[in-house]
Enzyme design. Structure first.
Site, short mmCIF file in Angstrom:
data_model
loop_
_atom_site.label_atom_id
_atom_site.label_comp_id
_atom_site.label_asym_id
_atom_site.label_seq_id
_atom_site.Cartn_x
_atom_site.Cartn_y
_atom_site.Cartn_z
N ARG A 107 0.88 -1.19 0.00
CA ARG A 107 0.00 0.00 0.00
C ARG A 107 0.90 1.22 0.00
NH1 ARG A 107 -5.30 1.32 3.61
NH2 ARG A 107 -6.07 -0.21 2.11
N HIS A 134 -7.50 0.51 -6.24
CA HIS A 134 -7.68 -0.36 -5.06
C HIS A 134 -8.37 -1.64 -5.57
CE1 HIS A 134 -7.83 -1.54 -1.04
NE2 HIS A 134 -8.69 -0.70 -0.51
N GLN A 137 -10.19 -4.24 -3.26
CA GLN A 137 -11.48 -3.72 -2.79
C GLN A 137 -12.56 -4.00 -3.83
OE1 GLN A 137 -12.23 -1.86 0.26
NE2 GLN A 137 -14.22 -2.46 -0.49
N ASP A 229 -17.50 6.70 -0.93
CA ASP A 229 -16.20 6.63 -0.25
C ASP A 229 -15.90 8.05 0.24
OD1 ASP A 229 -13.63 5.93 0.60
OD2 ASP A 229 -12.75 6.00 -1.40
N CYS A 269 -16.56 1.43 1.15
CA CYS A 269 -15.36 0.60 1.36
C CYS A 269 -14.83 0.73 2.78
CB CYS A 269 -14.29 0.99 0.35
SG CYS A 269 -13.83 2.72 0.45
N ARG A 297 -13.59 -8.86 1.83
CA ARG A 297 -12.17 -8.60 1.57
C ARG A 297 -11.34 -9.85 1.87
NH1 ARG A 297 -10.21 -3.49 1.64
NH2 ARG A 297 -8.43 -4.56 0.73
N1 CP Z 1 -11.26 -0.41 2.69
C1 CP Z 1 -9.98 -0.46 3.08
O1 CP Z 1 -9.07 -0.68 2.29
O2 CP Z 1 -9.82 -0.25 4.42
P1 CP Z 1 -8.45 -0.08 5.18
O3 CP Z 1 -7.90 1.27 4.79
O4 CP Z 1 -8.80 -0.15 6.63
O5 CP Z 1 -7.51 -1.17 4.75
N1 NVA Z 2 -10.15 6.41 -1.13
C1 NVA Z 2 -9.76 6.00 0.19
C2 NVA Z 2 -9.94 4.53 0.36
C3 NVA Z 2 -9.60 3.99 1.70
C4 NVA Z 2 -9.77 2.52 1.79
C5 NVA Z 2 -8.31 6.38 0.44
O1 NVA Z 2 -7.49 6.19 -0.47
O2 NVA Z 2 -8.00 6.88 1.51
#
Ligand code: CP
Ligand code: NVA
Length: 310
Positions: A107, A134, A137, A229, A269, A297
């Site tokens: 990430r 993502h 997701q 989101d 999400c 997930r």
């Molecule tokens: N939805 C998601 O990716 O959540 P986290 O940021 O908690 O991993």
């Molecule tokens: N769009 C959000 C998703 C978190 C899971 C972010 O990138 O922070």
């Protein structure tokens, strides 16, 4: 019983790293794993390295539990305690870690950094979220939608909010699956033009399957799924105040839900800012499938890991 396949691509950096057939297979495998039908699939003694430059609850824990259920393990390579935080080049880190680990879930901010890891790693690299996409997701989202409607035919998926990483992966994965998608965002916050271009290619340039709109009410009309989101993603905190103003009118609330089809569901999400992109009332309503989505997930990532590390 399903036979285990190996994905054609060594990495899962984007929703487009899988073919339509592979996504359908992954969703089917995930569902079977969820139902306890594929317990013979094991990744015994395999190790997944987790490199998270941003915070995470769901992604981190679901990858850890997925590996544990498959008989493998994870190593949490916290950038602040590894040499990653010191600035060791990605190409060195990737070459070293892929001699210890069987796959890496990463990430980070720039998608190009993820691609750099994949370029130098000899083991599969999985996108655990970048600023651009993502894709894990999106797999969970489409599993949740399929569980609800038993098919993608006649499903209208409306995403209300920022044209961000989550929206981009929904567009790409949804286009692979032939799902009708509407993205409603304020002017200037549309999804990546490159993502839209790729989706249009998948849709044979038909404008019927993907609509980018600026009116949330119109986008919600007749929808089967309303998805939202956060308006400001991780890394955009400095812009939050001005972004919040731009998204005035884009809150998923009762009025917006009244425009949708009977039997519609609501997805997010997570994590959510209640009272901003979604009201507390709708978040807690009987239309919410948000926690099924979060659970999924785990199942989709278990399926993905089984098909990448074997
Ligand atoms: N939805 C998601 O990716 O959540 P986290 O940021 O908690 O991993
Ligand atoms: N769009 C959000 C998703 C978190 C899971 C972010 O990138 O922070």
């Amino acid at each position: 019983m399903l036979n285990l396949i190996k994905l054609a691509n060594n990495n899962f950096l984007s929703s487009l790293d899988t073919s339509r057939e592979e996504v359908i297979y992954l969703l089917e495998l995930a569902k079977k794993m969820k139902d306890g039908e594929m317990q013979h699939i094991e990744l015994k003694n395999k190790v997944l390295g987790l490199i998270f430059d941003k915070s995470s609850t769901r992604t981190r824990v679901s990858f850890q539990v997925a590996m544990s259920r498959l008989g493998g393990t994870t190593i949490d390579l916290n950038p602040t305690t590894s040499q990653i935080g010191r600035g060791e080049p990605i190409k060195d880190t990737a070459r070293v870690l892929s001699r210890y680990c069987d796959a890496l879930a990463i990430r980070t901010f720039n998608h190009s950094d993820l691609e750099e890891y994949a370029k130098w790693s000899t083991k599969p690299v999985i996108n655990a979220l970048t600023d651009l996409e993502h894709p894990c997701q999106a797999l969970a989202d489409f599993l949740t939608i399929h569980e609800e409607f038993s098919s993608f035919k006649n499903v209208v998926l409306t995403f209300i909010g920022d044209g961000n990483n989550v929206a981009n992966s929904l567009i790409l994965c949804g286009s692979l699956l032939g799902v009708e998608l509407r993205i409603a965002c304020p002017k200037g916050y549309e999804p990546s033009p490159l993502v839209i271009e790729k989706a249009m290619e998948l849709n044979n340039n038909s404008h019927n399957l993907l609509k980018i709109m600026n009116d949330p009410q119109e986008a919600a009309s007749g929808a089967s799924v309303i998805y939202t989101d956060v308006w400001s993603s991780m890394g955009e905190e400095h812009n939050k105040e001005s972004k919040d103003k731009s998204f005035d009118g884009f809150t998923v609330d009762e009025n917006l839900l009244s425009k949708t089809n009977k039997g519609s569901i609501v997805l997010h999400c997570l994590p959510a800012y209640r009272g901003q992109e979604i009201t507390d009332e709708i978040f807690e309503s009987e239309k919410n499938r948000i926690f099924e989505q979060a659970e999924n997930r785990l199942h989709v990532q278990q399926a993905l890991l089984a098909c990448l590390i074997n």
